[in-house]
Design a protein around this motif. Structure first.
Motif, PDB file in Angstrom:
ATOM      1  N   SER A 101     142.253  32.909  57.740  1.00 50.62           N
ATOM      2  CA  SER A 101     142.710  34.095  58.464  1.00 50.62           C
ATOM      3  C   SER A 101     142.011  34.206  59.812  1.00 50.62           C
ATOM      4  O   SER A 101     140.783  34.203  59.903  1.00 50.62           O
ATOM      5  CB  SER A 101     142.405  35.338  57.621  1.00 50.62           C
ATOM      6  N   VAL A 144     148.822  44.171  55.001  1.00 53.57           N
ATOM      7  CA  VAL A 144     149.329  43.270  53.955  1.00 53.57           C
ATOM      8  C   VAL A 144     150.850  43.298  53.817  1.00 53.57           C
ATOM      9  O   VAL A 144     151.429  42.443  53.145  1.00 53.57           O
ATOM     10  CB  VAL A 144     148.678  43.554  52.584  1.00 53.57           C
ATOM     11  N   LYS A 203     149.469  48.941  54.094  1.00 50.25           N
ATOM     12  CA  LYS A 203     150.881  48.634  54.349  1.00 50.25           C
ATOM     13  C   LYS A 203     151.378  49.608  55.406  1.00 50.25           C
ATOM     14  O   LYS A 203     151.019  50.784  55.387  1.00 50.25           O
ATOM     15  CB  LYS A 203     151.706  48.806  53.074  1.00 50.25           C
ATOM     16  N   GLU A 257     149.975  36.783  60.144  1.00 48.10           N
ATOM     17  CA  GLU A 257     149.058  37.914  60.006  1.00 48.10           C
ATOM     18  C   GLU A 257     149.462  39.052  60.928  1.00 48.10           C
ATOM     19  O   GLU A 257     150.026  38.833  61.997  1.00 48.10           O
ATOM     20  CB  GLU A 257     147.612  37.508  60.384  1.00 48.10           C
ATOM     21  N   TYR A 266     137.858  51.286  56.335  1.00 48.09           N
ATOM     22  CA  TYR A 266     138.990  51.183  55.417  1.00 48.09           C
ATOM     23  C   TYR A 266     138.645  50.198  54.314  1.00 48.09           C
ATOM     24  O   TYR A 266     138.184  49.099  54.587  1.00 48.09           O
ATOM     25  CB  TYR A 266     140.226  50.637  56.127  1.00 48.09           C
ATOM     26  N   ASN A 267     138.910  50.547  53.104  1.00 48.22           N
ATOM     27  CA  ASN A 267     138.710  49.598  52.021  1.00 48.22           C
ATOM     28  C   ASN A 267     140.027  49.194  51.382  1.00 48.22           C
ATOM     29  O   ASN A 267     140.169  48.111  50.854  1.00 48.22           O
ATOM     30  CB  ASN A 267     137.783  50.189  50.956  1.00 48.22           C
ATOM     31  N   GLN A 268     140.974  50.079  51.453  1.00 45.03           N
ATOM     32  CA  GLN A 268     142.231  49.830  50.755  1.00 45.03           C
ATOM     33  C   GLN A 268     143.103  48.810  51.500  1.00 45.03           C
ATOM     34  O   GLN A 268     142.896  48.532  52.666  1.00 45.03           O
ATOM     35  CB  GLN A 268     142.999  51.140  50.605  1.00 45.03           C
ATOM     36  N   GLU A 269     144.057  48.242  50.793  1.00 48.31           N
ATOM     37  CA  GLU A 269     145.062  47.375  51.415  1.00 48.31           C
ATOM     38  C   GLU A 269     146.017  48.259  52.214  1.00 48.31           C
ATOM     39  O   GLU A 269     146.474  49.295  51.731  1.00 48.31           O
ATOM     40  CB  GLU A 269     145.845  46.629  50.341  1.00 48.31           C
ATOM     41  N   GLN A 289     150.378  53.347  54.408  1.00 44.87           N
ATOM     42  CA  GLN A 289     149.154  54.008  54.871  1.00 44.87           C
ATOM     43  C   GLN A 289     149.186  54.333  56.360  1.00 44.87           C
ATOM     44  O   GLN A 289     148.533  55.265  56.817  1.00 44.87           O
ATOM     45  CB  GLN A 289     147.917  53.136  54.582  1.00 44.87           C
ATOM     46  N   LYS A 292     149.518  35.513  51.837  1.00 44.55           N
ATOM     47  CA  LYS A 292     148.064  35.426  51.640  1.00 44.55           C
ATOM     48  C   LYS A 292     147.638  34.055  52.166  1.00 44.55           C
ATOM     49  O   LYS A 292     148.128  33.028  51.691  1.00 44.55           O
ATOM     50  CB  LYS A 292     147.720  35.552  50.159  1.00 44.55           C
ATOM     51  N   ASP A 332     156.208  41.380  52.639  1.00 46.24           N
ATOM     52  CA  ASP A 332     154.791  41.159  52.365  1.00 46.24           C
ATOM     53  C   ASP A 332     154.285  40.099  53.338  1.00 46.24           C
ATOM     54  O   ASP A 332     154.981  39.111  53.604  1.00 46.24           O
ATOM     55  CB  ASP A 332     154.593  40.646  50.929  1.00 46.24           C
ATOM     56  N   ASN A 390     141.421  45.564  60.764  1.00 47.86           N
ATOM     57  CA  ASN A 390     142.026  46.113  59.563  1.00 47.86           C
ATOM     58  C   ASN A 390     143.282  45.298  59.232  1.00 47.86           C
ATOM     59  O   ASN A 390     144.332  45.505  59.827  1.00 47.86           O
ATOM     60  CB  ASN A 390     142.386  47.581  59.852  1.00 47.86           C
TER      61      ASN A 390
END
Lengths: 356, 356
Positions: free
Chosen positions: A328, A311, A178, A297, A173-176, A218, A324, A321, A308
């Motif tokens: 982590s 966010v 949710k 987190e 997975y590369n995308q953020e 996602q 950040k 949300d 993974n």
């Protein structure tokens, strides 16, 4: 062929490798396969001789039982290359044991260790060049079994095919990510097959996930089907929540897969002195922690993506949300796990096995 | 070929029929198939031209998604021959509609009516000789769809294959059926895929059924997975209970298949003046009725067996034989339904469609 303890595996090598046609810099997960595969048929009540043969299609009758009654299970694990060019499997024995638990639950025959593990070692030895060195690179291993008996009557098959195919991989997975917390759909029943790595568990997730994607998310965090109050899995992964400095993940059960990454992370976290609670986190607890700022987190854990990070999440009309953060736990644990997998740190757990 | 409205279906006839090799007196259910099948592929976002072709195997890559993620659905219905030699479908449109509901739930493309129903009519026309006349004889129709896209990533396939195969049948169950009431295992989750005719729902039933068989039973009566108090299905069939002169069957839900035989029996029973309650019968109610003698009959209802009387049931350590009765509602309803199917009685419901 080299002399190895494979007198019980028939080996038919491909006359030509396709490895030079593969762009290892641009790999879509699970789409490129190595030159060979292992196939072993079960018939007349016993496993036949396993064969390593060129990767090739199967010819199956339209009444083959896997098409109709879903007897199909699989595993997913990875092999890694170290700086010296040696290839290592990561806890493959755990996947072997889980595979046979899945087999029992689906009324399929257990695969002997010499076929699964012996065949896998030999196959990896032959395909060593397909494992590339570098963080995020691996050879994804897909053992699976399908019912190959024929006939459209809803009874267990008497014939099966066990297969191992291998696919070179970069990070998954590369995308953020949710997620939506499930409040209607679910992936597993009490007394069902949720703990088995059964094909049928995945098909049922696609539609609810599609609905989530249409809303800009996602994945789904699955809850227990009876009350939708207990947080159980994230998409096709196990899920961890960090509240303050405590990691919380659901206990395994009939509804939850006993993930190898999950249990490795629990062991690693404990070694690092992180407080880990294996218990069902409730949706209400999660919402409260998100509101009062103690939720730090959420992350999924599984072989394909390893860890993974999530966010943000939605529950009914609410959206939160995740903060950040600098330190982590997800990233720290992923780094420590990766270093063991790539032999960059000492494997104090004995999780890695070298392919000779 | 004869001129029919099939300009949109490609037809490739077998050069030789195997019908003379078939012993129609000794048929094992679901094992003999007719000369032809209908195949229609979905790719590039659309259904391709359906083809009626000689029955033949498929060639599929080892990474084909149906082997890994279980996107596979099916239907089961029957065609019958009347005394005049005409062939009739029974409520096939209901199966078509349910098939597309299953498709949606499994994130698969819906099959157009002209492919499913148009293809089926044409296929049955070609295979008319395979439908034999006589009570209990029929041609079993098996439409199904599998994910044929390639790649081991847990996402819906972009390619599918819709298929119809046909199998001549005699009566399905002959043995006396004793059942166990599920108190641990279950077949469907709330928010799951139990209402879809999905391959994955069947594989999960085999192991609990095997345990029941080992104890001398043939099937399981499934209960709701959350509480195991509500009686839901019998094996792969819907289930009816007769207490005194009232028939009780569970309402359809996300956990329960909307069976065509089930709904036909409800309509028939009402027409005959039988009191029908569509509600969840509780295990406690069943036990009480068995103890006080008001429980008269239990039977499964489904396409393959039509009606399958149950002669006894176990619940935990208890076992109850059903009484042997003269005026069985199961037998009466089966006879009335059969007479409509074989065109021996007037079809006041409009359930039958002649194949021209």
């Amino acid at each position: 062929m080299e002399s190895t303890t494979t007198s019980d595996i028939e080996i038919m090598l491909s006359s030509q490798s396709k490895i030079n046609e593969v762009d290892f810099e641009n790999l879509t997960f699970g789409t490129v396969f190595t030159d060979h595969m292992l196939v072993c048929d079960f018939k007349n009540g016993e496993w036949q001789k396993p064969v390593i043969q060129p990767y090739q299609p199967f010819t199956l009758d339209p009444s083959t039982k896997v098409f109709h009654y879903g007897q199909a299970i699989f595993e997913g694990m990875k092999a890694y290359k170290d700086e010296q060019g040696d290839v290592w499997m990561f806890r493959a024995n755990e996947n072997f044991n889980r595979f046979n638990k899945s087999a029992i639950r689906l009324a399929m025959p257990e695969v002997p260790e010499e076929v699964f593990m012996g065949g896998l070692r030999k196959l990896l030895h032959i395909e060593k060049d397909w494992v590339r060195y570098g963080m995020g690179r691996s050879l994804y291993i897909r053992p699976y079994m399908i019912a190959t008996g024929e006939g459209v009557i809803a009874q267990p098959s008497s014939e099966y095919k066990f297969v191992i195919i291998l696919s070179p991989a970069k990070s998954y997975y590369n995308q953020e990510v949710k997620v939506v917390i499930a409040n209607h759909y679910s992936r597993a029943a009490n007394g069902g097959i949720g703990a088995a790595k059964a094909a049928g568990n995945y098909a049922g997730q696609f539609y609810p996930t599609k609905l989530a994607v249409e809303k800009g998310f996602q994945q789904i965090i699955w809850t227990d089907d009876a009350t939708h109050t207990k947080l159980e899995e994230a998409g096709t992964m196990n899920v961890f929540f960090r509240i303050n400095n405590t990691l919380i993940t659901a206990p395994t059960s009939e509804r939850i897969l006993d993930g190898v990454t999950r249990k490795s992370l629990i062991d690693l976290a404990k070694r690092e002195g992180i407080d880990v609670e294996v218990r069902s986190l409730l949706v209400d607890e999660l919402l409260n922690a998100a509101k009062n700022g103690t939720l730090k987190e959420i992350f999924g854990a599984g072989t394909a993506a390893v860890i993974n990070p999530i966010v943000g999440f939605a529950y009914e009309d609410l959206y939160f949300d995740l903060p950040k953060i600098e330190n982590s736990m997800a990233m720290e644990l992923k780094d420590k796990l990766n270093k063991i997998q790539y032999k960059l740190a000492e494997d104090t757990f004995g999780w890695t096995e070298k392919i000779e």
